[in-house]
Design a protein around this motif. Structure first.
Motif, PDB file in Angstrom:
ATOM      1  N   MET A   1     -15.518   9.336 -24.316  1.00  0.00           N
ATOM      2  CA  MET A   1     -16.153   9.460 -23.024  1.00  0.00           C
ATOM      3  C   MET A   1     -16.019   8.141 -22.272  1.00  0.00           C
ATOM      4  O   MET A   1     -15.823   7.091 -22.846  1.00  0.00           O
ATOM      5  CB  MET A   1     -17.616   9.841 -23.176  1.00  0.00           C
ATOM      6  CG  MET A   1     -17.846  11.133 -23.904  1.00  0.00           C
ATOM      7  SD  MET A   1     -17.042  12.518 -23.082  1.00  0.00           S
ATOM      8  CE  MET A   1     -17.395  13.800 -24.231  1.00  0.00           C
ATOM      9  N   TYR A   6     -14.617  11.359 -11.320  1.00  0.00           N
ATOM     10  CA  TYR A   6     -13.534  12.204 -10.819  1.00  0.00           C
ATOM     11  C   TYR A   6     -14.036  12.888  -9.552  1.00  0.00           C
ATOM     12  O   TYR A   6     -15.065  13.566  -9.581  1.00  0.00           O
ATOM     13  CB  TYR A   6     -13.154  13.248 -11.871  1.00  0.00           C
ATOM     14  CG  TYR A   6     -12.717  12.619 -13.173  1.00  0.00           C
ATOM     15  CD1 TYR A   6     -11.382  12.390 -13.448  1.00  0.00           C
ATOM     16  CD2 TYR A   6     -13.663  12.235 -14.123  1.00  0.00           C
ATOM     17  CE1 TYR A   6     -10.987  11.794 -14.643  1.00  0.00           C
ATOM     18  CE2 TYR A   6     -13.283  11.638 -15.318  1.00  0.00           C
ATOM     19  CZ  TYR A   6     -11.937  11.424 -15.571  1.00  0.00           C
ATOM     20  OH  TYR A   6     -11.561  10.833 -16.745  1.00  0.00           O
ATOM     21  N   SER A 104     -17.955  13.984 -14.039  1.00  0.00           N
ATOM     22  CA  SER A 104     -17.882  13.028 -15.129  1.00  0.00           C
ATOM     23  C   SER A 104     -17.251  13.711 -16.344  1.00  0.00           C
ATOM     24  O   SER A 104     -17.346  14.940 -16.486  1.00  0.00           O
ATOM     25  CB  SER A 104     -19.285  12.557 -15.489  1.00  0.00           C
ATOM     26  OG  SER A 104     -19.280  11.797 -16.686  1.00  0.00           O
ATOM     27  N   ASP A 105     -16.644  12.927 -17.226  1.00  0.00           N
ATOM     28  CA  ASP A 105     -16.130  13.496 -18.472  1.00  0.00           C
ATOM     29  C   ASP A 105     -17.097  13.275 -19.629  1.00  0.00           C
ATOM     30  O   ASP A 105     -16.786  13.535 -20.786  1.00  0.00           O
ATOM     31  CB  ASP A 105     -14.746  12.930 -18.816  1.00  0.00           C
ATOM     32  CG  ASP A 105     -14.741  11.424 -18.983  1.00  0.00           C
ATOM     33  OD1 ASP A 105     -15.806  10.797 -18.891  1.00  0.00           O
ATOM     34  OD2 ASP A 105     -13.652  10.870 -19.204  1.00  0.00           O
TER      35      ASP A 105
END
Length: 107
Positions: A1, A6, A104-105
């Motif tokens: 993470m 993005y 978000s990842d």
């Protein structure tokens, strides 16, 4: 993470204004790519594919930023705020609608 942000910024041009709006958005790329924290900043146009039949506005920015502060600094730059005032909010602007979202990842 990661702490990366993005952003997908979609634009619906007013009738007959797609090419002009796309060109204005392209003009934002060079300076933005030089910003601290900018990893990717590219404007694209929707194309036809039988394997991608979803709906979207026809012009989309795909952005990746190092972190939220970098993204927020970008959004507050005069060039970006002036773009939204002139081409989105103004009655004689080129965009009929727009949709800017961040992701978000992280889980």
């Amino acid at each position: 993470m990661s702490s990366k942000v993005y952003c997908t910024a979609q634009f619906l041009p007013k009738p007959g204004k797609e090419t002009e709006l796309f060109q204005v958005l392209q003009s934002l790329e060079p300076n933005t790519l030089r910003e601290d924290g900018c990893i990717q900043y590219i404007v694209t146009r929707q194309i036809h594919s039988a394997f991608a039949e979803g709906t979207s506005f026809p012009i989309v920015f795909h952005e990746i930023w190092k972190d939220m502060p970098s993204f927020e600094t970008h959004c507050q730059r005069d060039e970006i705020s002036n773009f939204f005032e002139r081409y989105c909010l103004a009655e004689d602007g080129l965009a009929a609608d727009w949709n800017v979202c961040v992701y978000s990842d992280e889980g």
